[in-house]
Design an enzyme around this catalytic site. Structure first.
Site: not given
Lengths: 515, 96, 492
Positions: A79, A154, A178
């Site tokens: 990420k 996210s 997330s």
């Protein structure tokens, strides 16, 4: 069977046996990225040449008989909120679009040391703030099961890429859900470790007392592999737990006899989508059939989790994001344009009175305000505003301090519940993935989707999401397992048990090739 | 407490954000909603409850006073939006 | 200048002291002063995304040592807070400091005036806490538009902030507080307190108290004074401020609370204070506990250990020197100001010759002067206390007079020999009593007018004879010879 249809564990076996090379494996995934990611948008950056070079290096060393790290040759997507040295680390934001950190996050360094192949950086909600990845300023990520739907957030990119077999493993972060929520939306497994289990050094901070880094994978054994590499004390993180880690990858296959699972009955009723509730109940039945006992537990303060979270997280975020001011790194507004605008404003005042002119922004203040106005997206601004407000003079006690107290009550609920059960079981999300654009203009509605996940972050405990079914529309449902602090091993073992008895995690979406 | 537009303007200065007219309006409404929602915490009696600022309950993390290499200047300044040979540069700070 | 009957000056001080660590407070960058800009930074002190602070143990220990020496209460639990504000030399947009649970509170530092111009008093210390320093910004005019240049070398340096109650009543007391604080910190080896290098910074809060008609007290608005770059500047700035505030009071009658607190900067060139801008919202620091740092717990045992390890402190040493060696407060002040090593030297010397005052004179006049001239420290000084002690013993026994003893001292310094050898080298020896008496009689016989002068009460007339005697025999001890003459004349 194509290489990309194997699990990470199976791939490792092939690599070790020599039936496949790291270059084979990496190329296979790069190929899929090439074919599908234009449509899916999981990646912000694919390190094609670099990844192949890393893979070649692993192959070379392996043939030379040198020792190879435990992830040797396995592609891992990261990420884009974790610092990778000298490579762009954007956090999905215009603010850091061109930022190249001069250092690796600890997790990244450990992955490199384990000989993982860092295949690319995945898309995310800007600065990890959001539940759909729609808040990324740099791209759109779609749910591979229905590309009109959000992948969750996210860590939307990280979940999407594993679900679509663009990488066998990925690293996400979880502050209010997330990792777990996108894992649930995308039909993969995602684990949020206990707070302090994994070093946050190099993780661009959103809410420091809530952020944790964790693995996403198809199954528990794969996630265990990854966790074992990234977990463990780090001197550079003062909040890093100085306790030994378990051999997650070894113990994951040991079933849990006499497993006691806690259920919060309310959580299966209140506002939960029917299909999701059905899938979760079915999953509970599976555990029963595996010999688990179900116990009713209550988490009386869980309903205040969202309110508590949406005070604490924005407060910490407003402080953490203050550094993005255009001075030392990151985006800065066009100074010339800014100065010109200020001059025009001064003239428009049509006065020489200093008292009036002093009310206008000074050039420095205007630079800050304009830079941050242009560099941040709407959700980031919203949270910064909320946090700044809640910490401002006169409001600290009523909001922030109050939230910290409720947080302790939430934690006590868990401590009490875990006195009687090993794990708590329930839904990850009240709904499956929804359409892109559905909640973008209704922040509060979007926040409420975090209902089941935020409490684990507030309490600092470990939790994971494991795929447990599909809705009538073919969207994945996720099962939430929560464990007392430092019991990631139990989570993984319980997930593994479930995955031995089901095959939800083996389902794969049908993907369209991109143009 | 109702969040007024004036409050939001004041907060935007504290936060060093410049909001457009539209943003101010939307933001005021949205923030007011959120603040109203989070005020449900008032329902809870938290007298005698210790605030929990950290998810970890340990203390005393300290390290030895031993120097390590700093970044070479170029690496430190590399991401600076505006700089000269030695320093970051910004519009003049008042009172310098 | 002390308080005039028209008003009382009320002063409180906030000092920031840089601690003598090798590295910064939250990262392991070196802490050295004067390095080229931006060569002593890392992701942590630059506040780069993802960086995290880790506390420097030595910094905390030095802070603890200082707080203990300042008689502060050390709470068992202390934590770290973020003070949020925007400034280009503050890269994280917040300073890590301490807000509501500082590491020490409620101490005091005693100040006394060796000249006795103000009474000894305890200046109360509200708190002393640890925090990180910011960087430096420097103004630069280039291409017609003004910029500031930012150097982050200093960012993250450990600072101890020490805040007093408004207990000081004059610029002189304030000066004394600073001198005493600096001395204490030097003795503790906690800081070098060099204002030129910025390792000690001072801000003052000052206002006036005036008698009210009803017998109560009126307070004027408090002014914060900044930008004082030396102890002398502090004295002058506060003296100036007091007078200025009195004028303002006479003109406006403003009381505390009537107007917002003002900040003024001292202008060393013009020798006055000027108002400084400060936007009111800049004081909303939105403190929150720093989630990246864990608290520190200090046990009572640990505090006691620190207290036991402080060593004798300046105030106690001054007292001891005065009571044990009978020297004046002024003299003990001078000696103690020179540091522990000089104190040890003095004590050895005083013990050797058993005369505290004599030792004190010699240390001040000869030893310290030489150290100054040669630019050396006491441990590099060429004459040991033992050696000098032997010389002083010779003076005491009359083997050499005080004046000639100085020549001996110079010889000892130059050649590194003992007092005895130096005296021998200079041909100094005790004058034979009989020879001296004979010489005295001879000179008295040659100078009958001196005799009559002395008989008439003018004892100073002997001076001429002493001069003569010394010409004949340089070893004549003037004091002794003088007394001898007086005695002989008395017999006449």
């Amino acid at each position: 069977m194509a290489l990309t249809e194997l699990t990470a564990t199976e791939l490792l076996a092939e690599l070790r046996q020599g039936s496949a090379t790291a270059v084979d494996v990496t190329s296979a995934y790069l190929d899929r990225i090439q074919r599908f990611d234009a449509r899916l948008g999981a990646f912000l950056r694919v390190n094609r040449d670099d990844a192949l070079a890393q893979a070649e290096s692993v192959d070379r060393r392996r043939s030379a008989g040198q020792s190879i790290g435990p992830l040797g040759g396995l592609p891992v997507a990261i990420k884009d909120v974790l610092c990778t040295k000298d490579e762009p680390t954007t956090c999905g934001s215009r603010m850091l679009q061109d930022f190249r950190p001069p250092y690796d996050a600890t997790v990244v360094a450990r992955l490199k040391q384990a000989d993982a192949v860092l295949i690319g950086k995945t898309n995310l909600d800007e600065f990890a703030m959001g539940s759909t990845t729609e808040n990324s300023a740099l791209g759109t990520t779609r749910n591979p099961w229905d590309t009109d739907c959000v992948p969750g957030g996210s860590s939307g990119g990280a979940a999407c890429c594993v679900a679509a077999d663009l990488a066998p493993l990925s690293i996400g972060t979880d502050t209010g859900g997330s990792i777990r929520q996108p894992a649930a939306f995308c039909g993969v497994l995602g684990l949020k470790p206990t707070y302090g289990r994994v070093s946050r050094y190099g993780l661009v901070a959103f809410a420091s007392s809530l952020d944790q880094i964790g693995p996403l994978a198809r199954n528990a054994a794969d996630a265990a592999l990854l966790l074992e590499v990234i977990a463990g004390h780090d001197e550079r993180d003062s909040t890093s737990a100085n306790v030994p880690i378990s051999n997650y990858a070894t113990t994951v296959r040991e079933p849990l006899a006499g497993l006691r699972l806690g259920v919060v009955q309310d959580h299966l009723v209140e506002g939960v989508d029917q299909d999701v509730a059905t899938a979760v109940r079915a999953a509970i039945d599976v555990y029963r059939s595996l010999g688990a006992t179900l116990v009713d537990v209550s988490l009386p303060h869980a309903r205040y989790g969202i309110a508590t979270y949406y005070i604490i997280a924005p407060c910490e975020a407003s402080s953490n994001l203050a550094r993005y001011d255009g001075v030392h790194y990151g985006y800065r507004t066009d100074e010339q344009a800014m100065q010109a605008e200020l001059q025009a404003e001064r003239k428009a005042q049509a006065t020489d009175d200093d008292a009036v002119l002093d009310q206008l922004d000074s050039p420095l203040v205007r630079m800050y305000r304009q830079t941050r106005a242009e560099g941040f997206g709407l959700e980031a601004k919203r949270r910064i505003m909320l946090g700044t407000f809640a910490l401002s003079q006169g409001y600290y006690d009523a909001y922030y301090l109050k939230a910290l107290k409720v947080r302790r009550l939430i934690r006590s609920d868990y401590d009490q519940a875990f006195a009687n059960v090993d794990l708590i079981i329930g839904p990850v999300t009240p709904t499956p993935a929804y359409k892109i654009g559905d909640k973008v203009n209704d922040p509060l509605a979007m926040y409420l989707g975090d209902l089941f996940t935020v409490s684990a972050n507030l309490a600092g405990i470990a939790a994971l999401s494991v795929p447990c079914g599909f809705t009538a529309n073919g969207l994945p449902a996720g099962l939430h397992l929560q464990a007392p602090p430092l019991h990631e091993d139990k989570l993984l073992r319980a997930a593994h048990m479930f995955q031995q008895a089901t095959d939800w995690h083996k389902q794969r979406p049908e993907l369209d090739e991109s143009e | 407490m109702a969040l007024s537009r004036h409050d939001v303007e004041h907060v935007s200065l504290l936060a060093r954000l410049r909001l457009s007219e539209d943003e101010l309006e939307t933001m005021t409404a949205q923030l007011a909603d959120i603040v109203k929602y989070i005020e449900q915490l008032d329902q809870l009696d938290t007298t005698d409850v210790e605030p929990m600022a950290h998810a970890v309950e340990f203390s005393n993390v300290l390290v030895d006073d031993v120097p390590q290499d700093s970044l070479p200047r170029e690496a430190a300044l590399m991401n600076a939006p505006k700089r000269d040979d030695e320093c970051y540069r910004v519009p003049a700070v008042l009172g310098d | 200048m002390t308080t005039t009957p028209e008003y009382t000056i009320v002063i409180g001080l906030e000092t920031h002291v840089q601690l003598l660590t090798e590295t910064k407070l939250f990262c392991r960058c070196s802490n050295r002063f004067g390095q080229p800009p931006n060569t002593q930074t890392c992701p942590v002190c630059i506040g780069m995304p993802g960086s995290l602070p880790v506390m420097n143990r030595k910094a905390f220990q030095l802070a603890l040592k200082t707080a203990t020496a300042l008689n502060c209460h050390i709470p068992e639990f202390t934590k770290w807070d973020r003070k949020n504000y925007y400034y280009p030399d503050l890269p994280k947009g917040y300073q890590i400091s301490q807000f509501d649970l500082p590491m020490s509170q409620q101490g005091w530092l005693e100040i006394s005036d060796p000249r006795g111009e103000f009474a000894t008093k305890k200046v109360r210390i509200i708190r002393a806490h640890l925090e990180e320093d910011a960087g430096k910004s420097m103004h630069d005019e280039a291409a017609g538009r003004s910029d500031s240049r930012i150097d982050l070398n200093r960012t993250g340096t450990p600072l101890l902030e020490i805040v007093t109650e408004p207990d000081l009543r004059s610029p002189e007391e304030t000066r004394r507080y600073l001198d005493e604080l600096k001395l204490l910190l030097a003795y503790l080896k906690v800081s070098d307190c060099n204002m030129q290098e910025g390792s000690l910074r001072v801000d003052a809060n000052i206002n006036l108290h005036l008698p009210a008609a009803d017998g109560g007290t009126i307070a004027t608005p408090i002014v914060e004074v900044k930008n004082m770059n030396s102890f002398r500047a502090v004295e002058r700035a506060l003296a100036y401020e007091a007078q200025r505030q009195f004028k303002v009071w006479q003109e406006t009658g403003h009381k505390l609370g009537d107007v917002p607190k003002q900040t003024r900067g001292w202008d060393e060139q013009e020798q006055l204070t000027r108002p400084q801008r400060s936007k009111e919202e800049s004081s909303d620091y939105r403190y929150l506990p720093d989630p990246d740092l864990v608290p520190i717990e200090v046990t009572a045992e640990q505090v006691q250990t620190v207290r036991d390890s402080l060593g004798e402190l300046p105030a106690a040493i001054r007292d001891r020197l005065q009571s044990t060696y009978g020297i004046s407060p002024y003299d003990s002040d001078v000696i103690v100001n020179q540091g522990r090593d000089v104190v040890n030297y003095y004590v050895a010397l005083a013990e050797c010759c058993s005369d505290g005052k004599l030792a004190s004179n010699w240390v001040q006049q000869s030893v310290l002067r030489t150290l100054n001239e040669q630019g050396v420290s006491i441990d590099q000084f060429g004459v040991s206390a033992q050696s000098l002690g032997e010389l002083l013993q010779a003076v005491q026994s009359g083997d050499v007079d005080n004046t000639r003893a100085r020549d001996v001292f110079v010889e000892m310094l130059d050649s590194g020999v003992t007092a005895e050898a130096a005296m021998a080298g200079l041909g100094i020896e005790k004058v034979d009593a009989a020879a001296e008496t004979e010489l005295a009689r001879e000179l008295l016989a040659d100078h009958p007018n001196v005799v009559s002068d002395v008989q008439g009460g003018k004892q100073q007339a002997i001076g001429k004879l002493i001069g003569e005697a010394k010409k004949r025999n340089p070893n004549i001890n003037p004091g002794q010879f003088r007394q001898l003459c007086i005695d002989l004349i008395a017999e006449m």
